[in-house]
Design a protein around this motif. Sequence first.
Motif, PDB file in Angstrom:
ATOM      1  N   GLU A 249      -7.087   3.537  -2.661  1.00 24.78           N
ATOM      2  CA  GLU A 249      -6.808   2.111  -2.465  1.00 24.78           C
ATOM      3  C   GLU A 249      -7.998   1.399  -1.835  1.00 24.78           C
ATOM      4  O   GLU A 249      -8.315   0.257  -2.180  1.00 24.78           O
TER       5      GLU A 249
ATOM      6  N   SER B 195       0.858  -1.187   0.000  1.00 27.25           N
ATOM      7  CA  SER B 195       0.000   0.000   0.000  1.00 27.25           C
ATOM      8  C   SER B 195       0.891   1.234   0.000  1.00 27.25           C
ATOM      9  O   SER B 195       1.618   1.479   0.978  1.00 27.25           O
TER      10      SER B 195
ATOM     11  N   ARG C 182     -10.094  -1.785  -3.317  1.00 24.53           N
ATOM     12  CA  ARG C 182     -10.358  -3.061  -2.636  1.00 24.53           C
ATOM     13  C   ARG C 182     -11.836  -3.431  -2.697  1.00 24.53           C
ATOM     14  O   ARG C 182     -12.186  -4.612  -2.636  1.00 24.53           O
TER      15      ARG C 182
ATOM     16  N   TRP D 270      -2.210   0.000  -8.048  1.00 28.14           N
ATOM     17  CA  TRP D 270      -0.945   0.521  -8.574  1.00 28.14           C
ATOM     18  C   TRP D 270      -0.278  -0.504  -9.494  1.00 28.14           C
ATOM     19  O   TRP D 270       0.444  -0.139 -10.418  1.00 28.14           O
TER      20      TRP D 270
ATOM     21  N   LEU E 104      -4.829   6.479   0.235  1.00 29.97           N
ATOM     22  CA  LEU E 104      -5.505   5.476   1.056  1.00 29.97           C
ATOM     23  C   LEU E 104      -6.972   5.363   0.653  1.00 29.97           C
ATOM     24  O   LEU E 104      -7.524   4.254   0.596  1.00 29.97           O
TER      25      LEU E 104
ATOM     26  N   ASN F 271      -4.049  -4.975  -6.569  1.00 25.46           N
ATOM     27  CA  ASN F 271      -3.559  -3.661  -6.173  1.00 25.46           C
ATOM     28  C   ASN F 271      -3.681  -2.713  -7.369  1.00 25.46           C
ATOM     29  O   ASN F 271      -3.189  -3.011  -8.461  1.00 25.46           O
TER      30      ASN F 271
ATOM     31  N   ARG G 170      -0.089   3.577   2.810  1.00 30.84           N
ATOM     32  CA  ARG G 170       0.395   3.178   4.135  1.00 30.84           C
ATOM     33  C   ARG G 170       1.902   3.370   4.240  1.00 30.84           C
ATOM     34  O   ARG G 170       2.416   3.690   5.309  1.00 30.84           O
TER      35      ARG G 170
END
Length: 515
Positions: A406, A372, A410, A419, A403, A417, A375
């Motif tokens: 992301e 992440s 999810r 990215w 965040l 992911n 993160r």
Amino acid sequence: MLRAFRNLLRLVSIGRTLGRHGALPVELFRDSTPLLALLLRAMNRDKAPGRPGERLAAALQALGPSFIKLGQVLSIRADLVGEEVAKDLANLRDRLPAFPGADARAIIEAELERPIDLLYARFDDTAVAAASIAQVHFAETPDGCAVAVKVLRPGIEQAFQRDIDLLMWLADWALRLQPRLRRLKPLAVVETFARTVALEMDLRMEAAAASELAENFADDQTFGVPAIDWDRTAKRVMTQERVIGFSIDRLDDILAAGLSPDQLLAHAADAFFNQVFRDGFFHADMHPGNMFVTAAGRLVAVDFGIMGRIDRQTRLYLADMLIGFLNRDYDLVAKVHFDAGFVPASQDQELFKQACRSIGEPLHGRPLSDISVGRLLAQLFAVTEKFQMETQPQLLLLQKSMLTAEGMGRVLNPRVNMWELARPLITRWMIENRGLEARGADLINNMAGIAARVPALVRDLERTANMLAEGGGLRLHPESVLVLAAAREREGRRWRRLGWAALVLAAAGLAAALS
């Protein structure tokens, strides 16, 4: 004195609300101001339900629009409130009861200076969304266009101004009572909050942001922005094209429309990466409620009140930092922090490199799908606190946005992911901007800039030398003299204001007695 008295009364009311929800910051003052901590503990309801962040979110919501918006700002300041509290504040519901449709009509007519029947062929009095600052109504223009009309809440400007004045006053006192908070720039946080709110309360600015983002993606068939109806837009009213679609988190609707969640996720990743790294202008609140999917599979963003900007140099810093982490090149990670001035030169670069290694090594050997980026930035900001790294608001906003993006990814597919899907785009950007040719071009441009400034520098040196040679020393500009006098006056006022500390404690005691 009147300002202090007014703020003290408001503080008592706020203290009672925070105490009722068990959200008073007792631990913050336990060591430095034990008497104040004791008074706050007496006001706090220890058995209030939920985690500390949940209790704070509930209290801020009870305090009204200004504090709901403050909670949103604090949700990106994990360095200030902690990771868990920031996460809870990010879930703060920006929902309030709608104000009457008749009030919305009156505001629209006053702002646009025309009867609403001439502006819209149909206007729905029932709001479809009501938030802390504004609410949205569906309507139709005389030429048959379906539109969404955003209208500011009545009296919202005055309410925010009152609370911002209080927050500035509290931030000033927080620095006096807790000097260690200086690194976190509480006054700068409130000032940023005030600027953000001021922009959000001028819907012409939001319309301009939407227009700029639309231009950046004019040729993109996968991501779009609703068109602004400038003839029906003013400071307190914004009219835009109505989005026909469904929010991106409605998987059943996505599948029923024959669309691929993974394809939508790839489009979202590309759009966010292009906003941040290609354009340096990004939607900073891209949660599922602000991202719609059309029947054709195009993503359409809404709500442009919170936008972020990152200059090219900061984008290059981010690129070098991520390259360093992914390649385990902690020398590079440390170097870009010191070169950018984010970490003071007085700090130990080797020790900082070791701290970066403590973040990067757990990522080694893991697939990109498990990493992440949001993160990673959060962990980096937490570690840099030990090295007096000053808060970088633009990076905190980016980290929060990553965040959020992301989290949206999810929802579409927890096993992918976003990215990783954007890897071809990322690779191409890295080559174009951090490859040898790009670095060479940057070096040439920097040298050209330095050369262009040399004549002015020489003139300034000659002028200074002549003044010294004349024996008169360096003369201060009259404005500089005024600045020095003002500084002395501020210092005198600062000592006089120390006496008001007793009033703060008295107000806390009064609130404890009333609770």
